[in-house]
Structure formats: structure tokens, C-alpha cells
Design a protein around this motif. Structure first.
Motif, mmCIF file in Angstrom:
data_model
loop_
_atom_site.group_PDB
_atom_site.id
_atom_site.type_symbol
_atom_site.label_atom_id
_atom_site.label_comp_id
_atom_site.label_asym_id
_atom_site.label_seq_id
_atom_site.Cartn_x
_atom_site.Cartn_y
_atom_site.Cartn_z
ATOM 1 N N VAL A 168 0.854 -1.190 0.000
ATOM 2 C CA VAL A 168 0.000 0.000 0.000
ATOM 3 C C VAL A 168 0.891 1.241 0.000
ATOM 4 O O VAL A 168 1.839 1.321 0.771
ATOM 5 C CB VAL A 168 -0.908 0.005 1.253
ATOM 6 C CG1 VAL A 168 -1.744 1.266 1.305
ATOM 7 C CG2 VAL A 168 -1.793 -1.227 1.272
ATOM 8 N N THR A 169 0.598 2.190 -0.866
ATOM 9 C CA THR A 169 1.361 3.429 -0.929
ATOM 10 C C THR A 169 0.711 4.479 -0.045
ATOM 11 O O THR A 169 -0.480 4.762 -0.175
ATOM 12 C CB THR A 169 1.434 3.961 -2.378
ATOM 13 O OG1 THR A 169 2.058 2.979 -3.188
ATOM 14 C CG2 THR A 169 2.203 5.264 -2.448
ATOM 15 N N LYS A 170 1.506 5.032 0.862
ATOM 16 C CA LYS A 170 1.060 6.143 1.703
ATOM 17 C C LYS A 170 2.146 7.203 1.643
ATOM 18 O O LYS A 170 3.314 6.917 1.888
ATOM 19 C CB LYS A 170 0.836 5.687 3.146
ATOM 20 C CG LYS A 170 -0.301 4.704 3.262
ATOM 21 C CD LYS A 170 -0.677 4.464 4.692
ATOM 22 C CE LYS A 170 -1.849 3.499 4.748
ATOM 23 N NZ LYS A 170 -2.425 3.442 6.075
ATOM 24 N N LYS A 171 1.767 8.385 1.293
ATOM 25 C CA LYS A 171 2.720 9.492 1.198
ATOM 26 C C LYS A 171 2.982 10.043 2.589
ATOM 27 O O LYS A 171 2.055 10.280 3.357
ATOM 28 C CB LYS A 171 2.184 10.616 0.305
ATOM 29 C CG LYS A 171 1.770 10.165 -1.086
ATOM 30 C CD LYS A 171 2.951 9.703 -1.874
ATOM 31 C CE LYS A 171 2.486 9.320 -3.274
ATOM 32 N NZ LYS A 171 3.476 8.640 -4.029
ATOM 33 N N ILE A 172 4.270 10.224 2.907
ATOM 34 C CA ILE A 172 4.637 10.782 4.205
ATOM 35 C C ILE A 172 5.677 11.869 4.000
ATOM 36 O O ILE A 172 6.350 11.922 2.975
ATOM 37 C CB ILE A 172 5.191 9.712 5.174
ATOM 38 C CG1 ILE A 172 6.481 9.097 4.624
ATOM 39 C CG2 ILE A 172 4.164 8.629 5.447
ATOM 40 C CD1 ILE A 172 7.224 8.262 5.630
ATOM 41 N N SER A 191 13.358 5.517 -1.586
ATOM 42 C CA SER A 191 12.257 4.723 -1.023
ATOM 43 C C SER A 191 12.684 3.293 -0.738
ATOM 44 O O SER A 191 12.322 2.723 0.292
ATOM 45 C CB SER A 191 11.067 4.708 -1.982
ATOM 46 O OG SER A 191 10.517 5.990 -2.107
#
Length: 79
Positions: free
Chosen positions: A38-42, A66
């Protein structure tokens, strides 16, 4: 020789995602890079020295920023 470089935007079967289509073919389910999670931007704040170490490691091992951070987290939580 057909040299038509027209690009069209099409809607994928996935929730509202757009895809680019050229004059032939189209959006195909299952095509493209496979998901690894799952991609979550932080936003991550680190000292300059630590960013430099991450960049250096990435360059030496041909990894993106990344990938380096993902591997660090994975090795920490996989113990």
C-alpha cells in the motif's frame, strides 16, 4: 509507415484511475508494475547527514531513496 503519435486518456476499470493510450492497444488489466504493498505518502524530517547517508547507500546499491528506507524498516520489523 504510420507515425501517428496521438495520445488519448482513458479511464481504467480501477477506481477513477486514468491511463494513457496510444493509437493502438489500450489499458489492460494486470499490465504494468506489480504492487508491493500500500502506498502512503509521508513527510519525513531527518538531519542532513542522515539524508546524505541514505543517498550514498542508494547510489552504492543502485536503490531509490524509497527502497533504502523500505529495507531499513523491513529489517527492523522483521527481527
Amino acid at each position: 509507415m504510420d507515425n501517428d503519435n496521438t495520445v488519448k486518456v482513458g479511464v481504467s476499470n480501477k477506481e477513477g484511475q486514468l491511463g494513457f493510450m496510444f493509437t493502438r492497444g489500450g489499458i489492460r488489466e494486470g499490465s504494468g508494475r506489480k504492487s508491493i504493498g500500500v502506498t502512503k505518502k509521508i513527510s519525513l524530517t531527518l538531519p542532513e547527514e542522515l539524508w546524505a547517508e541514505i543517498e550514498k547507500h542508494g547510489t552504492e546499491h543502485q536503490q531509490s531513496r524509497s527502497e533504502v528506507i523500505r529495507n531499513i524498516l523491513d529489517s527492523y520489523y522483521s527481527r
